[in-house]
Design an enzyme around this catalytic site. Sequence first.
Site, PDB file in Angstrom:
ATOM      1  N   LYS A   1       4.585  -6.647   3.464  1.00  0.00           N
ATOM      2  CA  LYS A   1       4.259  -5.241   3.218  1.00  0.00           C
ATOM      3  C   LYS A   1       4.164  -4.516   4.561  1.00  0.00           C
ATOM      4  O   LYS A   1       3.851  -5.130   5.591  1.00  0.00           O
ATOM      5  CB  LYS A   1       2.970  -5.079   2.423  1.00  0.00           C
ATOM      6  CG  LYS A   1       1.693  -5.541   3.079  1.00  0.00           C
ATOM      7  CD  LYS A   1       1.010  -4.583   4.023  1.00  0.00           C
ATOM      8  CE  LYS A   1       0.837  -3.210   3.439  1.00  0.00           C
ATOM      9  NZ  LYS A   1       0.122  -2.351   4.498  1.00  0.00           N
TER      10      LYS A   1
ATOM     11  N   THR B   1       0.862  -1.197   0.000  1.00  0.00           N
ATOM     12  CA  THR B   1       0.000   0.000   0.000  1.00  0.00           C
ATOM     13  C   THR B   1       0.893   1.239   0.000  1.00  0.00           C
ATOM     14  O   THR B   1       1.244   1.732  -1.062  1.00  0.00           O
ATOM     15  CB  THR B   1      -0.955  -0.006   1.213  1.00  0.00           C
ATOM     16  OG1 THR B   1      -0.206  -0.157   2.395  1.00  0.00           O
ATOM     17  CG2 THR B   1      -1.976  -1.117   1.089  1.00  0.00           C
TER      18      THR B   1
ATOM     19  N   GLU C   1       8.115   4.969   7.255  1.00  0.00           N
ATOM     20  CA  GLU C   1       7.663   6.220   6.641  1.00  0.00           C
ATOM     21  C   GLU C   1       8.641   7.358   6.955  1.00  0.00           C
ATOM     22  O   GLU C   1       8.867   7.696   8.109  1.00  0.00           O
ATOM     23  CB  GLU C   1       6.243   6.530   7.106  1.00  0.00           C
ATOM     24  CG  GLU C   1       5.256   5.509   6.506  1.00  0.00           C
ATOM     25  CD  GLU C   1       3.842   5.614   7.029  1.00  0.00           C
ATOM     26  OE1 GLU C   1       2.934   5.165   6.323  1.00  0.00           O
ATOM     27  OE2 GLU C   1       3.656   6.120   8.138  1.00  0.00           O
TER      28      GLU C   1
ATOM     29  N   THR D   1       2.982  -8.646  13.512  1.00  0.00           N
ATOM     30  CA  THR D   1       3.593  -7.679  12.595  1.00  0.00           C
ATOM     31  C   THR D   1       2.625  -7.280  11.498  1.00  0.00           C
ATOM     32  O   THR D   1       1.486  -7.721  11.484  1.00  0.00           O
ATOM     33  CB  THR D   1       4.863  -8.254  11.952  1.00  0.00           C
ATOM     34  OG1 THR D   1       5.419  -7.252  11.120  1.00  0.00           O
ATOM     35  CG2 THR D   1       4.545  -9.454  11.090  1.00  0.00           C
TER      36      THR D   1
END
Lengths: 412, 412
Positions: free
Chosen positions: A186, A160, A284, A197
Amino acid sequence: MAPVMDLARSPLALPFPDMPPVDGVTLRVARADYKDWDRADLTYAELAEGTALAGVFTRNVCCSTEVEMGREQVKLGQARALIVNAGNSNAFTGYRGREAVEQIMAQVAHHLDCAPSDVLVSSTGVIGVPLPKDKAQHGVAAVLEATPCSWEEATHAIGTTDTFAKGATASAMIGDTRVVLNGIIKGSGMIAPDMATMLGYIFTDAAVEPQFFQQCLSAANERTYSCITVDSDTSTSDTVLGFATGKADNAILSSFEDAGADAFMAALEDVCRQLAHLVVRDGEGATKFITVSVTGAKSDESARRVGLAVANSPLVKTAIAGADANWGRVVMAVGKAGEPADRDTLSIGFGGTCAARNGLPVADYDETPVAQHLQGDEIDISVDLGIGDGRATVWTCDLTHGYIDINADYRT
Amino acid sequence: MAPVMDLARSPLALPFPDMPPVDGVTLRVARADYKDWDRADLTYAELAEGTALAGVFTRNVCCSTEVEMGREQVKLGQARALIVNAGNSNAFTGYRGREAVEQIMAQVAHHLDCAPSDVLVSSTGVIGVPLPKDKAQHGVAAVLEATPCSWEEATHAIGTTDTFAKGATASAMIGDTRVVLNGIIKGSGMIAPDMATMLGYIFTDAAVEPQFFQQCLSAANERTYSCITVDSDTSTSDTVLGFATGKADNAILSSFEDAGADAFMAALEDVCRQLAHLVVRDGEGATKFITVSVTGAKSDESARRVGLAVANSPLVKTAIAGADANWGRVVMAVGKAGEPADRDTLSIGFGGTCAARNGLPVADYDETPVAQHLQGDEIDISVDLGIGDGRATVWTCDLTHGYIDINADYRT
């Protein structure tokens, strides 16, 4: 979660590895169009009859239907298929979300002529919007007819906000038989400790009893996925599943007494660690990969908690982002962990250089090698508590403007 | 911590209040030049004989000498003076740090002809550098000769990365006597739950028995300082001290049975809450003040923990920064708190508008009023767990680029 902007490839990305086939596993992808995007977002893995199943799941109590059902399915220990939906997590969607999952299970089970409980389903993306049943139905119909695809294509389809595809492979000798273990994963945000996780899948052709497979996966999880953190936030959907097709025809593994069991365990943990590291590398906004090594703790578990307190500290993570050897912030993070520690036996180092020892700044401390180390993108922080033999290694990334960019404007 | 850049005044700042004198308290400031800066950085409060003392301190196990000694001094229950050093926290500095504190205590005690244990010392700033004894000695000598200063001047002198001076005042009637309570505080980062707090000082002319004063301050702390968080990081030096000079000559308070005790407690909690809110309003990079109200929890303490999990979640804080009504992230944060919760009885609201109820998105949910609410700078998040009567309110700020700016380049 789903991409809403063109995210630049992480500077810490690694190339997708060459992954061999795994006998008994066939991958296919299709477009369910769960979001308004131009990509495959539904992934299907068909598994040979007799495939053993293991799994670990999020500890978030507000977990998704997929996680609730997955926990039950793992108890049965067998699987024939996996479906992964990307773009919608189907979490917090009540009975309508559950109906969508049951529909997918029934549709695939009908196609394979197996029990619905042999069909595992995962979903990832926005919380609170029921998975649209019509899109799921068309998507599943399409994927069952699709031509087989590569590991890399399947990995892209489960992603994603991921900025690169994450795969890992290893092999092990069981007697005279070489078995293969391939993993794909992912995840890049909402990654936190004390849970299973993100969405990760490990496929092997080894023959393994389900209970022993579960024992191995749980142990590997403790030292890999449970030792990474990006932002301390724990997803409601995190899942790692293991599938062992048995097609390698090795003497079946059922305990650590069996020849080759140690090698299998080592290879499994190797794949899990590689995948866990790749998630951190796609954290991120990450620009630095940070390894926190804790020694001298009261116990291994205590060491892990101290390591996670350091790895989750916004002040430590921003200091590393700024290449600042601010060991005082590491001291602070150790002290707030709520674990046994003694200020006066504590030592802190960066990149192998000790900055503080036994509760005091090192005399004539030369920051030059530390400053140089912190300019790199692989940062080592070592913490010795000096009170016991417990040890653990934890991995995280730095906290940068990129994290704010990605998360302050996610749905708009 | 110490300023290394010109920090813009927080957009959430409030003006410094008019604060009346407190009989028995005299404030003075001087320059110890703990850092290379052009400002007063040593603050002195002289307290009348017979002043009662109370205090709460950080739970960080790597705490400073000042905190260790302060804990012992609070047991004695009396004080004659307070010294606050700004620019150097003196934490993690071993025996050299301790010597500096003892020197300050002796110097002031000699001047006042009191016991060294009657002199409280706090320090705030960089960790790991012993407080320079020569600078402290000159600074203390200067401050003892300085002319008295205002509450606002003293508040500026205790600040470091603070972008505005934080004060609060309240009064209470004890019998026919009006007593005054003035509070000042510093802090903007490394602010976290489960501890005492930053550096805060409350001065009152009320006559209060030390043990009862401590009971009141501890209770107020539980509902104010322990309910705020900026970044989840807990300082090694956090301290709140209360000083009651008794100069108002009210009938001395020694329990909640005494007339006026409830009014005193209410005024004390009012000052503590005001000060706690001001710290959040100066949270590093803050642009929005967030109130998280949790109801329906198993217990009040459980509600507080759930509230803090929401308030500490980077994904919730960045969503608010981006004015994004992403209630799914609130669900995630509730679920990861490790407290009793049930996905199917959970309700979430923003600004009084319910977004999710009983585990499902609200039918025909209109995001317009929520979007409008999130454009403001006072944000309300409500969480109802639907499983009990426990409730708590927690305060925090959003997570923005400003936080990264301030903390990724702190010492350089």
